[in-house]
Design an enzyme around this catalytic site. Structure first.
Site, short mmCIF file in Angstrom:
data_model
loop_
_atom_site.label_atom_id
_atom_site.label_comp_id
_atom_site.label_asym_id
_atom_site.label_seq_id
_atom_site.Cartn_x
_atom_site.Cartn_y
_atom_site.Cartn_z
N CYS A 189 31.19 40.43 43.39
CA CYS A 189 31.67 39.43 42.45
C CYS A 189 33.18 39.37 42.56
O CYS A 189 33.79 40.16 43.27
CB CYS A 189 31.29 39.81 41.01
SG CYS A 189 29.51 40.03 40.77
N GLY A 214 31.39 34.74 44.83
CA GLY A 214 30.19 34.55 44.04
C GLY A 214 30.11 33.15 43.48
O GLY A 214 31.08 32.68 42.87
N ASN A 241 32.91 44.38 38.78
CA ASN A 241 32.44 44.12 40.14
C ASN A 241 31.90 45.43 40.70
O ASN A 241 32.62 46.42 40.72
CB ASN A 241 33.61 43.60 40.99
CG ASN A 241 33.24 43.40 42.45
OD1 ASN A 241 34.09 43.48 43.33
ND2 ASN A 241 31.98 43.14 42.73
N GLY A 242 30.65 45.43 41.13
CA GLY A 242 30.05 46.64 41.69
C GLY A 242 28.63 46.81 41.20
O GLY A 242 28.04 45.89 40.62
#
Ligand code: SF4
Length: 485
Positions: free
Chosen positions: A2, A28, A101-102
């Site tokens: 993302c 994204g 993000n992740g």
């Protein structure tokens, strides 16, 4: 994968957050959101592309000079669900907005702790919401019963560090995050292995005061007038207080293993991640692939090298230089059609290759053509390209991948196919060549790829994550990972 960003400005922040999301759109296209804050939090989130979600009337009510934003690529558990669009927020303590993000590997274990021992309510299956609640609860516990506004910024940073340290110690997986904490400031966190990127910038105003930005990539810094300060270090916590003072501390130090696929495919070429320039790393990938070709096929030269556009343009350019062969953009890519990698169904993908790539016959007919792609994931796109080239009169079709075979799925936030769908997981190199209907096939070696990323740049990378390429997963709790091994 993302894109996230957080900005603490002196002016209305929403337009800059919007511009930042546009510059992160490649990370994204599934959903996006912005949360800003003045006396209260202001939220706008939606499904689809950034430019389709935000209208002027939304921007007008996103008041405040501090805010965070997120553009989503659906990872495990979040596919196409509107409830899980980020940023998320919670009201205890203070009011916290969170963009992540992740992907968290030990999600199940931590979710049970949040719901059980910590008695927090979770509204979704999202690992990001779980992380936010875990952090918020820890912050609440660490702050004690007193009013939050009674704590000085320095003391608040100590509380923040203790809470972040607990989060880093408990979580396994990838987390780059930006947080807005009402009445306190902006926070940036990055997991102790630094798997996902997080870059910091600042903008000095004529009166000497400073605006601050954090983002997954520095692709918007120049246009917004920010200067790149550097990367948020793995295991670090950075806090920008309400008087714009920067507090930072490295809380944990583990092996620095950033995702190598950011350089192969995800990041924009003009980004600088972990002090490594993505464009230059791609040039080196092409150079190393060219050297490998010369060793393996010393007597074979294609007439022309054509990239499978457009990430691989850079790799193909430098490979052509290395081989002394003509470079041609013989496949035109319609820029208004989304990447096939992120389209939901195999059938859609098969149809879309011809839909979005247009071969140029003059560059192909009666030639030995070498196609360079950044990677071969399912093999579907690669085979369609080979067939298209033959239809357009190519004498021979060779295929080169700038990345080694993709063998395993990703646990750290990239929505890779399952092992069953990954072509290299099920076929030998020769079987793949036959499947692609190519005359020759060459993959970048793992050494060549790692060397290309780590050769230059004032970086601190210990060894990039290459788990999906056959390397080791950084965390060993495979059984708790939600991806299919
Ligand atoms: Fe990146 Fe692959 Fe590691 Fe996932 S497994 S973080 S895609 S290198």
């Amino acid at each position: 994968m993302c894109g996230i960003t957080g900005i603490y400005s002196h002016d209305l922040v929403a337009p800059e957050l919007y511009d930042s999301l546009i510059q992160l759109q490649h990370r994204g296209q599934d959903a996006a959101g912005i949360i800003t804050c003045n006396e209260q939090l202001h939220v706008k989130r939606g499904m689809g592309l950034v430019q389709d979600i935000f209208e002027q009337r939304h921007m007008d009510r996103l008041k405040g000079s501090i805010g965070i934003a997120h553009t989503r690529y659906p990872t495990s558990g979040s596919k196409h669900s509107s409830e899980e669009v980020q940023p998320m927020w919670t009201s205890v303590p203070n009011g916290i907005a969170f963009a992540h993000n992740g992907n968290i590997v030990n999600y199940g274990e931590l979710r049970a702790e949040v719901l059980g021992e910590r008695k927090r309510y979770l509204n979704t299956e999202s690992d990001s919401e779980m992380l936010m609640q875990l952090f918020a609860d820890e912050l609440f516990r660490q702050m004690g019963a007193g009013p939050a506004e009674d704590i000085s910024d320095g003391d608040f940073f100590e509380v923040l560090c203790r809470s972040s340290d607990v989060l880093y110690s408990k979580m396994q997986g990838a987390m780059s995050a930006v947080m807005l904490i009402k009445d306190r400031g902006l926070v940036a966190l990055r997991d102790p292995h630094g798997i996902r990127p997080l870059v910091q910038g600042e903008r000095v105003l004529p009166d000497g005061t400073v605006d601050h930005i954090f983002a997954s990539e520095d692709t918007m810094f120049y246009m917004l007038g920010y200067r790149r300060v550097g990367d948020v270090a793995p295991g670090e916590a950075v806090f920008i207080s309400s008087d714009r003072k920067v507090y930072r501390r490295r809380l944990q130090q583990k092996t620095f293993t950033p995702c190598i696929f950011e350089y192969v495919y995800f990041a924009r070429p003009d980004a600088m991640l972990n002090n490594v320039n993505v464009y230059r790393s791609r040039l080196r990938m092409g150079q190393n692939l060219g050297k490998q070709w010369l060793r393996r096929y010393p007597d074979i030269r294609p007439d022309v090298i054509i990239p499978a556009p457009s990430t691989s343009n850079t790799m193909a350019l430098s490979m052509a230089k290395e081989l002394g062969v003509k470079y041609s953009e013989g496949l035109y890519k319609n820029p208004f059609i989304g990447r096939t990698f992120i389209m939901p169904s195999q059938q859609q993908r098969r149809q879309s290759v011809r839909y979005k790539l247009s071969p140029q016959e003059l560059e192909i007919r009666s030639k030995d053509v070498l196609i360079v792609d950044d990677s071969i994931v399912r093999g579907t796109t690669s085979r369609e390209i080979t067939r298209m080239l033959r239809e357009f009169g190519a004498r021979k079709v060779y295929f080169a991948s700038a990345c080694p075979p993709v063998l395993k799925p990703c646990c750290y936030g990239v929505d890779m196919p399952t092992s069953e769908e990954l072509i290299a997981s099920n076929m030998s190199e020769e079987e793949i060549r036959i499947h692609l209907e190519a005359d020759l096939l060459i993959y970048q070696s793992m050494e060549g790829l790692i060397e290309a990323v780590t050769r230059k740049g004032n970086h601190q990378i210990d060894s990039p994550c290459c788990a999906c390429l056959g390397g080791s997963y950084i965390h060993t709790q495979k059984e708790q990972c939600s991806c299919a091994f």
